[in-house]
Design a protein around this motif. Structure first.
Motif, short mmCIF file in Angstrom:
data_model
loop_
_atom_site.label_atom_id
_atom_site.label_comp_id
_atom_site.label_asym_id
_atom_site.label_seq_id
_atom_site.Cartn_x
_atom_site.Cartn_y
_atom_site.Cartn_z
N ASP A 204 0.89 -1.34 -0.06
CA ASP A 204 -0.13 0.01 0.02
C ASP A 204 0.93 1.19 0.04
O ASP A 204 0.62 2.05 -0.63
N ARG A 205 1.96 1.16 0.79
CA ARG A 205 3.08 2.51 0.93
C ARG A 205 3.56 2.59 -0.62
O ARG A 205 3.56 3.74 -1.01
N ASP A 206 3.79 1.46 -1.43
CA ASP A 206 4.57 1.71 -2.62
C ASP A 206 3.58 2.20 -3.53
O ASP A 206 3.73 2.94 -4.38
N TYR A 207 2.27 1.84 -3.49
CA TYR A 207 1.08 2.15 -4.35
C TYR A 207 0.79 3.80 -4.07
O TYR A 207 0.94 4.43 -5.06
N PHE A 208 0.76 4.22 -3.12
CA PHE A 208 0.54 5.56 -2.68
C PHE A 208 1.50 6.60 -3.21
O PHE A 208 1.42 7.52 -3.58
N GLU A 209 3.08 6.03 -2.97
CA GLU A 209 4.05 6.73 -3.33
C GLU A 209 4.02 6.86 -5.05
O GLU A 209 4.26 7.96 -5.53
N SER A 210 3.58 5.79 -5.79
CA SER A 210 3.55 6.00 -7.23
C SER A 210 2.33 6.76 -7.60
O SER A 210 2.56 7.45 -8.56
N VAL A 211 1.32 6.94 -6.96
CA VAL A 211 0.27 7.78 -7.03
C VAL A 211 0.74 9.11 -6.89
O VAL A 211 0.25 9.97 -7.58
N GLY A 212 1.25 9.49 -5.80
CA GLY A 212 1.96 10.68 -5.42
C GLY A 212 2.99 11.09 -6.59
O GLY A 212 3.07 12.35 -6.93
N SER A 213 3.52 10.39 -7.04
CA SER A 213 4.89 10.61 -8.08
C SER A 213 4.26 11.11 -9.39
O SER A 213 4.97 11.24 -10.30
N GLU A 214 2.64 11.22 -9.46
CA GLU A 214 2.06 11.37 -10.88
C GLU A 214 1.52 12.84 -10.41
O GLU A 214 0.78 13.36 -11.38
N ILE A 215 1.73 13.41 -9.53
CA ILE A 215 1.16 14.72 -9.10
C ILE A 215 2.34 15.85 -9.22
O ILE A 215 3.32 15.60 -8.74
N GLY A 216 1.86 16.81 -9.62
CA GLY A 216 2.71 18.13 -9.60
C GLY A 216 3.89 18.14 -10.50
O GLY A 216 3.91 17.41 -11.46
N LYS A 217 4.92 18.57 -10.15
CA LYS A 217 6.38 18.86 -10.79
C LYS A 217 7.58 18.11 -10.20
O LYS A 217 7.42 17.66 -8.99
N PRO A 218 8.57 17.73 -10.67
CA PRO A 218 9.77 16.99 -10.04
C PRO A 218 10.15 17.79 -8.80
O PRO A 218 10.84 17.33 -8.02
N THR A 219 10.00 19.09 -8.73
CA THR A 219 10.70 19.92 -7.69
C THR A 219 9.73 19.97 -6.42
O THR A 219 9.89 20.52 -5.33
N ASP A 220 8.36 19.24 -6.64
CA ASP A 220 7.29 19.24 -5.51
C ASP A 220 7.61 18.04 -4.78
O ASP A 220 8.27 17.14 -5.15
N THR A 221 7.28 18.23 -3.44
CA THR A 221 7.39 16.98 -2.44
C THR A 221 6.23 16.79 -2.01
O THR A 221 5.30 17.99 -1.37
N ILE A 222 5.84 15.61 -1.66
CA ILE A 222 4.44 15.19 -0.82
C ILE A 222 5.13 14.04 0.48
O ILE A 222 5.62 13.07 -0.17
N ASN A 223 4.99 14.46 1.63
CA ASN A 223 5.23 13.37 2.93
C ASN A 223 4.02 13.25 3.72
O ASN A 223 3.48 14.52 4.15
N ILE A 224 3.76 12.04 3.63
CA ILE A 224 2.54 11.77 4.72
C ILE A 224 3.21 10.70 5.64
O ILE A 224 3.69 9.60 5.36
N THR A 225 3.16 10.84 6.98
CA THR A 225 3.37 9.98 7.91
C THR A 225 2.38 9.83 8.84
O THR A 225 1.65 10.49 9.33
N ILE A 226 2.14 8.45 9.11
CA ILE A 226 1.21 7.88 10.22
C ILE A 226 1.99 7.34 11.36
O ILE A 226 2.82 6.53 11.17
N SER A 227 1.51 7.68 12.33
CA SER A 227 2.08 7.37 13.72
C SER A 227 1.60 5.79 14.20
O SER A 227 0.54 5.41 13.54
N ASP A 228 2.09 5.28 15.31
CA ASP A 228 1.72 4.20 15.85
C ASP A 228 0.32 4.75 16.56
O ASP A 228 0.00 5.82 16.78
N LEU A 229 -0.25 3.40 16.87
CA LEU A 229 -1.78 3.85 17.67
C LEU A 229 -1.36 4.40 19.02
O LEU A 229 -0.41 3.69 19.64
N HIS A 230 -2.29 5.11 19.51
CA HIS A 230 -1.93 5.72 20.84
C HIS A 230 -3.31 6.07 21.58
O HIS A 230 -4.26 6.33 20.73
N ASP A 231 -3.42 6.08 22.70
CA ASP A 231 -4.59 6.25 23.58
C ASP A 231 -4.81 7.79 23.57
O ASP A 231 -3.83 8.61 23.48
#
Length: 120
Positions: free
Chosen positions: A31-58
């Motif tokens: 799933d991570r690889d898939y979403f990274e490939s989708v993101g690489s089709e957005i914008g221009k080569p100088t653009d960046t997209i970073n999404i981070t999901i943490s561990d579960l917590h109370d």
């Protein structure tokens, strides 16, 4: 003299540099690889997209709810300006021991990328 044809494929142009980080327990490598490939089709080569999901917590207010923190960080170059967006949100994922599927990390990331695609 023998001359053979040489075929050149056009070079692949990747766009936004995309990084998805999440614990394997919440988002598979595929799933991570898939979403990274989708993101690489957005914008221009100088653009960046970073999404981070943490561990579960109370949560602090309700011990029966487990959340993850989702951090989105985007940098998009426009002709006259650089747009940077960073946000953090606590997403309730497990309530009273039951998974809230609509709040899954997979759905969260899919929706975030969908919004970026629609804004292009």
């Amino acid at each position: 003299m023998n001359v053979s044809k040489v075929s050149m494929m056009s070079p692949m142009v990747f766009k936004a540099q995309t990084t998805i980080k999440a614990p394997e327990s919440l988002l598979s490598k595929e799933d991570r690889d898939y979403f990274e490939s989708v993101g690489s089709e957005i914008g221009k080569p100088t653009d960046t997209i970073n999404i981070t999901i943490s561990d579960l917590h109370d949560t602090k207010r309700n011990p029966n709810v487990k959340t993850y923190t989702a951090t989105k960080e985007y940098h998009f170059e426009q002709p006259t300006q650089l747009t940077s967006i960073k946000s953090n949100i606590e997403v309730p994922y497990i309530k009273n021991g039951e998974v809230v599927e609509k709040n899954s990390p997979k759905n969260y990331i899919a929706n975030a990328l969908k919004k970026l695609i629609q804004s292009e």
